[in-house]
Motif scaffolding. Structure first.
Motif, mmCIF file in Angstrom:
data_model
loop_
_atom_site.group_PDB
_atom_site.id
_atom_site.type_symbol
_atom_site.label_atom_id
_atom_site.label_comp_id
_atom_site.label_asym_id
_atom_site.label_seq_id
_atom_site.Cartn_x
_atom_site.Cartn_y
_atom_site.Cartn_z
ATOM 1 N N VAL A 239 8.074 95.431 76.385
ATOM 2 C CA VAL A 239 8.825 95.156 75.156
ATOM 3 C C VAL A 239 8.093 94.117 74.306
ATOM 4 O O VAL A 239 7.952 94.276 73.088
ATOM 5 N N ALA A 240 7.630 93.050 74.940
ATOM 6 C CA ALA A 240 6.984 91.962 74.201
ATOM 7 C C ALA A 240 5.730 92.444 73.479
ATOM 8 O O ALA A 240 5.518 92.138 72.302
ATOM 9 N N VAL A 241 4.894 93.206 74.166
ATOM 10 C CA VAL A 241 3.653 93.687 73.552
ATOM 11 C C VAL A 241 3.968 94.687 72.444
ATOM 12 O O VAL A 241 3.407 94.617 71.344
ATOM 13 N N ALA A 242 4.877 95.621 72.710
ATOM 14 C CA ALA A 242 5.241 96.616 71.696
ATOM 15 C C ALA A 242 5.854 95.951 70.465
ATOM 16 O O ALA A 242 5.541 96.312 69.326
ATOM 17 N N ALA A 243 6.723 94.979 70.695
ATOM 18 C CA ALA A 243 7.378 94.283 69.586
ATOM 19 C C ALA A 243 6.364 93.536 68.730
ATOM 20 O O ALA A 243 6.454 93.539 67.499
ATOM 21 N N GLU A 244 5.406 92.892 69.360
ATOM 22 C CA GLU A 244 4.363 92.197 68.606
ATOM 23 C C GLU A 244 3.551 93.180 67.759
ATOM 24 O O GLU A 244 3.274 92.930 66.586
ATOM 25 N N ASN A 245 3.186 94.295 68.368
ATOM 26 C CA ASN A 245 2.344 95.266 67.667
ATOM 27 C C ASN A 245 3.032 95.841 66.433
ATOM 28 O O ASN A 245 2.383 96.075 65.410
ATOM 29 N N LEU A 246 4.334 96.079 66.526
ATOM 30 C CA LEU A 246 5.023 96.765 65.438
ATOM 31 C C LEU A 246 5.704 95.823 64.447
ATOM 32 O O LEU A 246 6.010 96.230 63.326
ATOM 33 N N SER A 247 5.956 94.597 64.851
ATOM 34 C CA SER A 247 6.628 93.665 63.932
ATOM 35 C C SER A 247 5.675 92.631 63.347
ATOM 36 O O SER A 247 5.948 92.045 62.304
ATOM 37 N N GLY A 248 4.573 92.385 64.058
ATOM 38 C CA GLY A 248 3.649 91.340 63.627
ATOM 39 C C GLY A 248 4.100 89.948 64.013
ATOM 40 O O GLY A 248 3.416 88.967 63.732
ATOM 41 N N LYS A 249 5.255 89.832 64.687
ATOM 42 C CA LYS A 249 5.756 88.527 65.108
ATOM 43 C C LYS A 249 5.303 88.209 66.527
ATOM 44 O O LYS A 249 5.186 89.097 67.369
ATOM 45 N N LYS A 250 5.079 86.932 66.774
ATOM 46 C CA LYS A 250 4.745 86.485 68.120
ATOM 47 C C LYS A 250 5.982 86.591 68.996
ATOM 48 O O LYS A 250 7.084 86.228 68.581
ATOM 49 N N THR A 251 5.809 87.077 70.219
ATOM 50 C CA THR A 251 6.919 87.158 71.158
ATOM 51 C C THR A 251 6.684 86.217 72.333
ATOM 52 O O THR A 251 5.549 85.893 72.668
ATOM 53 N N GLU A 252 7.783 85.807 72.944
ATOM 54 C CA GLU A 252 7.743 84.963 74.144
ATOM 55 C C GLU A 252 8.712 85.548 75.166
ATOM 56 O O GLU A 252 9.618 86.293 74.809
ATOM 57 N N ILE A 253 8.503 85.198 76.420
ATOM 58 C CA ILE A 253 9.375 85.683 77.491
ATOM 59 C C ILE A 253 9.980 84.490 78.207
ATOM 60 O O ILE A 253 9.274 83.550 78.586
ATOM 61 N N LYS A 254 11.296 84.536 78.382
ATOM 62 C CA LYS A 254 11.983 83.557 79.239
ATOM 63 C C LYS A 254 12.263 84.249 80.564
ATOM 64 O O LYS A 254 12.974 85.244 80.595
ATOM 65 N N TRP A 255 11.658 83.731 81.633
ATOM 66 C CA TRP A 255 11.808 84.350 82.943
ATOM 67 C C TRP A 255 13.290 84.555 83.238
ATOM 68 O O TRP A 255 14.093 83.704 82.964
ATOM 69 N N VAL A 256 13.741 85.655 83.750
ATOM 70 C CA VAL A 256 12.944 86.789 84.177
ATOM 71 C C VAL A 256 12.784 87.805 83.036
ATOM 72 O O VAL A 256 11.756 88.444 82.898
ATOM 73 N N ASN A 257 13.797 87.949 82.207
ATOM 74 C CA ASN A 257 13.913 89.204 81.471
ATOM 75 C C ASN A 257 14.355 89.089 80.013
ATOM 76 O O ASN A 257 14.846 90.064 79.469
ATOM 77 N N ASP A 258 14.204 87.934 79.386
ATOM 78 C CA ASP A 258 14.581 87.803 77.978
ATOM 79 C C ASP A 258 13.325 87.726 77.119
ATOM 80 O O ASP A 258 12.406 86.958 77.415
ATOM 81 N N VAL A 259 13.305 88.506 76.043
ATOM 82 C CA VAL A 259 12.202 88.450 75.087
ATOM 83 C C VAL A 259 12.697 87.734 73.838
ATOM 84 O O VAL A 259 13.781 88.029 73.322
ATOM 85 N N LEU A 260 11.907 86.778 73.353
ATOM 86 C CA LEU A 260 12.292 85.928 72.229
ATOM 87 C C LEU A 260 11.310 86.066 71.075
ATOM 88 O O LEU A 260 10.124 86.318 71.286
ATOM 89 N N THR A 261 11.808 85.887 69.866
ATOM 90 C CA THR A 261 10.960 85.612 68.709
ATOM 91 C C THR A 261 11.626 84.473 67.946
ATOM 92 O O THR A 261 12.859 84.412 67.871
#
Length: 199
Positions: A37-59
């Protein structure tokens, strides 16, 4: 758990899996999905993504994706019989904004609607996830996950039922477990659980 999912604002999907792995490796499914999700979201939105362990993706320090893996155990073999991977992504702000109780924590991936974006994003998430899943034990996604994980080095609170346990997050090991150090000095590897980051 609730995930606010009004019509036309996000992607909400479940993937049925038949993994052949011991139950303790289920965390690999969840973390591979987070990386996808994080890589796909970055590629299509242009926004930097972060992950909060275990399973939350943030921008922008707000949660834009929640992931939940539920599984059934084969009692005789001790392996997973099946797993259902649920992924919810806030692609756009809902009409009228997020509810009061989550508006400071929830965010959206994109500010303006783009034709076909949800379809393209869902396709890239699924493609990337199954690329990782096809060689899950090789953990080809681990570098992407670690590079985006914001937890190591932070003071955290482990939420266990009604109990809140302060700890220091030390790092993510090769099995995607979180190594924590408690205030008394004891260290422990966590393979699941909910944490909050203490600011």
């Amino acid at each position: 758990r609730k995930f606010y999912s009004p019509e036309n604002s996000g992607i909400y999907m479940s993937i049925l899996l038949r993994p052949r792995m011991p139950a303790e490796n289920a965390v690999l499914i969840t973390t591979a999905a987070a990386a996808a999700v994080a890589v796909a979201a970055e590629n299509l939105s242009g926004k930097k993504t972060e992950i909060k362990w275990v399973n939350d993706v943030l921008t922008d320090n707000k949660k834009v994706c929640g992931i939940l893996t539920e599984a059934a155990l084969d009692v005789e073999s001790g392996a997973l019989s099946y797993a259902v991977l649920g992924i919810g992504v806030n692609v756009y702000q809902p009409q009228g904004g997020f509810p009061e109780d989550i508006k400071n924590k929830a965010g959206a991936l994109c500010d303006t609607k783009q034709p076909g974006l949800k379809n393209r994003l869902a396709a890239e998430i699924i493609t990337r996830f199954f690329g990782y899943y096809s060689s899950l034990t090789e953990k080809t996604y681990l570098n992407s996950y670690r590079a985006r994980c914001i937890v190591p080095g932070k003071k955290i609170t482990l939420l266990s039922g009604s109990e809140e346990i302060p700890a220091l997050a030390l790092g993510i090991d090769d099995d995607c477990r979180l190594l924590v150090k408690y205030e008394g000095g004891k260290e422990e590897y966590l393979s699941s659980g909910e944490i909050s980051i203490r600011l």
